[in-house]
Design a protein around this motif. Sequence first.
Motif, PDB file in Angstrom:
ATOM      1  N   GLN A  38      65.356 -20.520 -52.356  1.00 36.49           N
ATOM      2  CA  GLN A  38      65.090 -19.105 -52.629  1.00 36.49           C
ATOM      3  C   GLN A  38      63.593 -18.880 -52.839  1.00 36.49           C
ATOM      4  OE1 GLN A  38      67.470 -17.543 -55.845  1.00 36.49           O
ATOM      5  NE2 GLN A  38      66.382 -15.604 -55.860  1.00 36.49           N
ATOM      6  N   ALA A  42      61.093 -16.540 -50.690  1.00 31.35           N
ATOM      7  CA  ALA A  42      60.231 -15.530 -51.321  1.00 31.35           C
ATOM      8  C   ALA A  42      58.780 -15.727 -50.904  1.00 31.35           C
ATOM      9  CB  ALA A  42      60.369 -15.600 -52.844  1.00 31.35           C
ATOM     10  N   ILE A  85      59.689 -17.389 -58.878  1.00 35.08           N
ATOM     11  CA  ILE A  85      60.223 -16.429 -57.897  1.00 35.08           C
ATOM     12  C   ILE A  85      59.863 -15.015 -58.320  1.00 35.08           C
ATOM     13  CG2 ILE A  85      62.341 -15.429 -56.939  1.00 35.08           C
ATOM     14  CD1 ILE A  85      63.548 -18.314 -57.115  1.00 35.08           C
ATOM     15  N   HIS A  89      57.512 -12.230 -56.307  1.00 40.06           N
ATOM     16  CA  HIS A  89      57.920 -10.849 -56.039  1.00 40.06           C
ATOM     17  C   HIS A  89      56.912  -9.845 -56.606  1.00 40.06           C
ATOM     18  CE1 HIS A  89      62.352 -12.229 -55.531  1.00 40.06           C
ATOM     19  NE2 HIS A  89      61.687 -12.296 -54.396  1.00 40.06           N
ATOM     20  N   LYS A  92      53.938  -9.794 -54.342  1.00 37.19           N
ATOM     21  CA  LYS A  92      54.261  -9.066 -53.110  1.00 37.19           C
ATOM     22  C   LYS A  92      54.199  -7.564 -53.360  1.00 37.19           C
ATOM     23  CE  LYS A  92      58.383  -9.804 -51.540  1.00 37.19           C
ATOM     24  NZ  LYS A  92      59.614 -10.194 -50.848  1.00 37.19           N
ATOM     25  N   ASP A 111      62.426 -11.273 -48.567  1.00 35.05           N
ATOM     26  CA  ASP A 111      62.527 -12.724 -48.696  1.00 35.05           C
ATOM     27  C   ASP A 111      63.294 -13.265 -47.492  1.00 35.05           C
ATOM     28  OD1 ASP A 111      61.319 -12.330 -51.124  1.00 35.05           O
ATOM     29  OD2 ASP A 111      63.020 -13.020 -52.321  1.00 35.05           O
TER      30      ASP A 111
END
Length: 126
Positions: A38, A42, A85, A89, A92, A111
């Motif tokens: 994951q 990401a 993670i 985010h 981003k 992602d």
Amino acid sequence: MENNMFCFQCEQTAGCGGCTGRAGVCGKQADTAQLQDQLTGALIGLARAAEGNVPGPSTDKVIIEGLFTTVTNVNFNNETINTLIDRVHEEKHKLVPDCESCGSPCGRTEDYDMKGIWEADEDIRS
């Protein structure tokens, strides 16, 4: 044995073909391997978001930390991986703040779903 994970991140992989089941040869648990996937997905989304934008030092830092966490297999702490993670985010969102509320989403910054790699035809995946 149930395939809860597929991990091919280190030189210890079972039979040189990847670890499957509940845990890897190194002791990594399946849920940790899934979180590392994951995190990788990401990071791909963050790299796509950086394209055409001007990422700063904080973007570079979170990418390096994420890659170090997944590639070197040094961190099996799920809480730490989840926090990373979240940081990816957040970074981003700094690069493309209006992306989440866009009326016509392009999907470019989402992602990446790593199942697209692990479940792909073996010849294509290679």
